[in-house]
Design an enzyme around this catalytic site. Sequence first.
Site, PDB file in Angstrom:
ATOM      1  N   ASN A  77       0.975  -1.095   0.113  1.00  0.00           N
ATOM      2  CA  ASN A  77      -0.041   0.073  -0.038  1.00  0.00           C
ATOM      3  C   ASN A  77       0.885   1.289  -0.050  1.00  0.00           C
ATOM      4  O   ASN A  77       1.921   1.400   0.613  1.00  0.00           O
ATOM      5  CB  ASN A  77      -1.086  -0.062   1.148  1.00  0.00           C
ATOM      6  CG  ASN A  77      -0.463   0.712   2.452  1.00  0.00           C
ATOM      7  OD1 ASN A  77      -0.380   1.893   2.426  1.00  0.00           O
ATOM      8  ND2 ASN A  77       0.035  -0.145   3.243  1.00  0.00           N
ATOM      9  N   ILE A  79      -0.798   4.454   0.633  1.00  0.00           N
ATOM     10  CA  ILE A  79      -1.975   5.406   0.851  1.00  0.00           C
ATOM     11  C   ILE A  79      -1.490   7.068   1.116  1.00  0.00           C
ATOM     12  O   ILE A  79      -2.021   7.859   0.505  1.00  0.00           O
ATOM     13  CB  ILE A  79      -2.592   4.941   1.985  1.00  0.00           C
ATOM     14  CG1 ILE A  79      -3.040   3.444   1.855  1.00  0.00           C
ATOM     15  CG2 ILE A  79      -3.870   5.840   2.105  1.00  0.00           C
ATOM     16  CD1 ILE A  79      -4.237   3.298   0.823  1.00  0.00           C
ATOM     17  N   CYS A 138       6.307   5.670   8.663  1.00  0.00           N
ATOM     18  CA  CYS A 138       5.437   5.272   7.289  1.00  0.00           C
ATOM     19  C   CYS A 138       6.555   5.666   6.263  1.00  0.00           C
ATOM     20  O   CYS A 138       7.026   6.573   5.986  1.00  0.00           O
ATOM     21  CB  CYS A 138       4.366   6.395   7.262  1.00  0.00           C
ATOM     22  SG  CYS A 138       3.241   6.107   5.969  1.00  0.00           S
ATOM     23  N   ILE A 199       5.393  -4.302  14.227  1.00  0.00           N
ATOM     24  CA  ILE A 199       6.301  -3.597  13.031  1.00  0.00           C
ATOM     25  C   ILE A 199       5.196  -2.827  12.228  1.00  0.00           C
ATOM     26  O   ILE A 199       4.182  -3.516  11.985  1.00  0.00           O
ATOM     27  CB  ILE A 199       7.104  -4.229  12.296  1.00  0.00           C
ATOM     28  CG1 ILE A 199       6.387  -5.464  11.417  1.00  0.00           C
ATOM     29  CG2 ILE A 199       8.307  -4.874  13.293  1.00  0.00           C
ATOM     30  CD1 ILE A 199       7.395  -6.016  10.548  1.00  0.00           C
ATOM     31  N   GLY A 273      -3.972  -6.236  11.371  1.00  0.00           N
ATOM     32  CA  GLY A 273      -4.155  -5.083  10.316  1.00  0.00           C
ATOM     33  C   GLY A 273      -4.564  -5.489   8.860  1.00  0.00           C
ATOM     34  O   GLY A 273      -5.955  -5.700   8.703  1.00  0.00           O
TER      35      GLY A 273
HETATM   36  C1  LIG Z   1      -3.768   0.151   3.889  1.00  0.00           C
HETATM   37  C2  LIG Z   1      -3.021   0.292   5.058  1.00  0.00           C
HETATM   38  C3  LIG Z   1      -2.891   1.758   5.732  1.00  0.00           C
HETATM   39  C4  LIG Z   1      -2.147   1.870   6.727  1.00  0.00           C
HETATM   40  N1  LIG Z   1      -1.981   2.878   7.414  1.00  0.00           N
HETATM   41  C5  LIG Z   1      -1.182   3.310   8.418  1.00  0.00           C
HETATM   42  C6  LIG Z   1      -1.146   4.361   9.285  1.00  0.00           C
HETATM   43  O1  LIG Z   1      -2.131   5.229   8.642  1.00  0.00           O
HETATM   44  N2  LIG Z   1      -0.404   4.596  10.174  1.00  0.00           N
HETATM   45  C7  LIG Z   1       0.553   3.516  10.688  1.00  0.00           C
HETATM   46  O2  LIG Z   1       1.231   3.646  11.695  1.00  0.00           O
HETATM   47  N3  LIG Z   1       0.391   2.351   9.957  1.00  0.00           N
HETATM   48  C8  LIG Z   1      -0.378   2.088   9.006  1.00  0.00           C
HETATM   49  N4  LIG Z   1      -0.348   0.937   8.203  1.00  0.00           N
HETATM   50  C9  LIG Z   1       0.303  -0.072   8.971  1.00  0.00           C
HETATM   51  C10 LIG Z   1      -0.252  -1.120   9.703  1.00  0.00           C
HETATM   52  O3  LIG Z   1      -0.846  -0.467  10.652  1.00  0.00           O
HETATM   53  C11 LIG Z   1       0.449  -2.434  10.353  1.00  0.00           C
HETATM   54  O4  LIG Z   1       1.675  -1.968  10.810  1.00  0.00           O
HETATM   55  C12 LIG Z   1       0.857  -3.230   9.243  1.00  0.00           C
HETATM   56  O5  LIG Z   1       0.049  -3.481   7.871  1.00  0.00           O
HETATM   57  C13 LIG Z   1       1.598  -4.750   9.426  1.00  0.00           C
HETATM   58  O6  LIG Z   1       0.372  -5.181  10.005  1.00  0.00           O
HETATM   59  P1  LIG Z   1      -0.554  -6.295   9.213  1.00  0.00           P
HETATM   60  O7  LIG Z   1       0.328  -7.123   8.335  1.00  0.00           O
HETATM   61  O8  LIG Z   1      -1.276  -7.033  10.193  1.00  0.00           O
HETATM   62  O9  LIG Z   1      -1.286  -5.419   8.210  1.00  0.00           O
HETATM   63  C14 LIG Z   1      -1.314   0.459   7.207  1.00  0.00           C
HETATM   64  C15 LIG Z   1      -1.266  -0.586   6.847  1.00  0.00           C
HETATM   65  C16 LIG Z   1      -2.171  -0.767   5.571  1.00  0.00           C
HETATM   66  C17 LIG Z   1      -2.197  -2.050   5.043  1.00  0.00           C
END
Ligand SMILES: Cc1cc2nc3c(=O)[nH]c(=O)nc-3n(C[C@H](O)[C@H](O)[C@H](O)COP(=O)(O)O)c2cc1C
Length: 310
Positions: A77, A79, A138, A199, A273
């Site tokens: 992503n 975003i 980020c 992470i 997430g």
């Molecule tokens: C679409 C998307 C948007 C995200 N936006 C943020 C964000 O705004 N702030 C942040 O700290 N992490 C953001 N993340 C990271 C997630 O919070 C998470 O740390 C990361 O995706 C790893 O976990 P997961 O594999 O369970 O998704 C985002 C992840 C995704 C997939």
Amino acid sequence: MSELKQDKRPDVRVNLGGLQLDNPVTVASGTFGYGREYEKYLDISKLGALIITGTTLAAKTGNIPPRIYETPSGMLNAIGLENPGIDVFLKEHLPYLREKNVTVIANIAGNTLEEYAELAAILQKTTGLAALELNISCPNVEKGGLQFGTSPKMVAEVVKAVKNESSLPVIPKLSPNVTDIVEIALAAEEAGADALSMINTLIGMAVDIRNRRPVLGNIIGGLSGPAIKPVALRMVYQVYQAVNIPILGGGGIMNYEDAIEFFMVGASAISVGTANFVNPRASIEIEAGIRAYLLENKLSLNELVGIAVR
Ligand SMILES: Cc1cc2nc3c(=O)[nH]c(=O)nc-3n(C[C@H](O)[C@H](O)[C@H](O)COP(=O)(O)O)c2cc1C
């Protein structure tokens, strides 16, 4: 009967550096918006905590599309922190979350140290927030973001700047895009972090071979989902042995078994997430699975944390 009922409900409360959670399952920033979209799938008050989408001082429109791309066992992503800004969050979203009685962790992001401090100062004046998660990791924004999260000195400065302005537990979210995660974790702890979130996504990219161009409008993006779980587990394992503050662990957690792995390497709580996009009820199902596992194995959550490390 009441005994049986009692038995089915092992104590899963967690104290995460002063942040009290009724259960250890949180939903990760950016994957759950401000909760509204998920209301029809689950009772959001049952979440251990809801971590809001990364919020900045001013509204951000985010990066140019395409911003999402599915990869084997994960997704990319970019975003770019699209969000309505702190004022709109306070006016339109926080009242809704308060009314829903959900534990809210605000995820904040700034371009400068001053912006982090200002966000913390603004949020200090409000009620209804349980903790601050600092997005210093980020990979999809030009300034700030990753720049802060990859230098131990900068991490320490951000933590100190926010601690100065806030009485809430402060939880920096660590980037995996570093050589030595332990060094970063120690700098955050030393600066006064109350817990660590880890992470965030791993930097990646994909190429469209027909167009002969990178797929994402931003070219690079953050990889999340099952593909990153082994990396996340390794990092939690290393950091758990080095710090004395609790860890909110996550990265690729899709089911309760994944969550148990994170507890076993030292996470006191976990975040779900990408799984929310696959199954909007994932968090609630994972929480039920954790309870059942504890019951079946006659373990308390406390005993589970770090059990694979000793
Ligand atoms: C679409 C998307 C948007 C995200 N936006 C943020 C964000 O705004 N702030 C942040 O700290 N992490 C953001 N993340 C990271 C997630 O919070 C998470 O740390 C990361 O995706 C790893 O976990 P997961 O594999 O369970 O998704 C985002 C992840 C995704 C997939």
